[in-house]
Design an enzyme around this catalytic site. Structure first.
Site, PDB file in Angstrom:
ATOM      1  N   ASP A 298       0.866  -1.178   0.000  1.00  0.00           N
ATOM      2  CA  ASP A 298       0.000   0.000   0.000  1.00  0.00           C
ATOM      3  C   ASP A 298       0.899   1.223   0.000  1.00  0.00           C
ATOM      4  O   ASP A 298       1.960   1.224   0.631  1.00  0.00           O
ATOM      5  CB  ASP A 298      -0.912   0.009   1.232  1.00  0.00           C
ATOM      6  CG  ASP A 298      -2.061  -0.974   1.123  1.00  0.00           C
ATOM      7  OD1 ASP A 298      -2.431  -1.335  -0.006  1.00  0.00           O
ATOM      8  OD2 ASP A 298      -2.594  -1.369   2.173  1.00  0.00           O
TER       9      ASP A 298
ATOM     10  N   ASP B 210      -7.032  -1.201  -4.918  1.00  0.00           N
ATOM     11  CA  ASP B 210      -8.144  -0.786  -4.056  1.00  0.00           C
ATOM     12  C   ASP B 210      -8.999   0.269  -4.744  1.00  0.00           C
ATOM     13  O   ASP B 210     -10.230   0.263  -4.628  1.00  0.00           O
ATOM     14  CB  ASP B 210      -7.619  -0.258  -2.723  1.00  0.00           C
ATOM     15  CG  ASP B 210      -6.861  -1.308  -1.927  1.00  0.00           C
ATOM     16  OD1 ASP B 210      -7.151  -2.512  -2.100  1.00  0.00           O
ATOM     17  OD2 ASP B 210      -5.967  -0.925  -1.145  1.00  0.00           O
TER      18      ASP B 210
END
Length: 163
Positions: free
Chosen positions: A123, A141
């Site tokens: 991330d 995402d």
């Protein structure tokens, strides 16, 4: 029970593969250009912050053992297979559904690739306002969220039209 399948919709998987490659490429770029935990301000309110997420969305279940991580992987694989089947069953729907399913599949494949290879997901997008930070996320995402949002909007629009 005779269900119709429209295998021509499988051509939409090219979009899924393209989005998966975009996600994998962005994660590779971050891993090769940043140190773990490094932060770079990109725009006001947006940082590039390289971290690993061992949990599900937004770090949920991040502290579970390896046994449960493999259960998550198999659940994600089943969801991807289900979405591909749903894509095949679209007969006379608009491209909103095809694009939505393709985006969700592509994002799920991108995160699945990371999870299988590394056990965690990279991330790196950090959105913040003053000292409040949204949980760090990645391109996959974004793809999944946009795909789900398109599905919700299309279903809501169709519902309003039917009233």
């Amino acid at each position: 029970m005779n269900r119709q399948h429209n295998y021509r919709n499988l051509k939409w998987l090219w979009l899924s593969i393209l989005l998966m490659l975009l996600d994998i490429g962005s994660k590779y770029w971050v891993k090769t250009h940043f140190l773990f935990g490094e932060v770079l301000a990109l725009l006001p309110g947006i940082n590039c912050y390289y971290i690993n997420n061992s949990g599900l969305s937004f770090g949920l279940f991040g502290n579970v053992n390896l046994h449960y991580r493999w259960i998550f992987i198999w659940i994600i694989i089943l969801i991807i297979i289900t979405l591909i089947i749903m894509l095949c069953r679209l007969i006379e729907y608009s491209n909103y559904y095809r694009v939505s399913y393709s985006m969700i599949i592509g994002g799920a494949l991108g995160n699945l690739f990371d999870r299988i290879l590394h056990g965690t997901v990279v991330d790196f997008i950090d959105i913040y306002i003053k000292s409040w930070h949204w949980p760090t996320f990645n391109v996959a995402d974004i793809e999944i969220c946009i795909g789900i949002t398109l599905l919700i909007m299309k279903n809501y629009y169709d519902f309003l039209k039917s009233i």
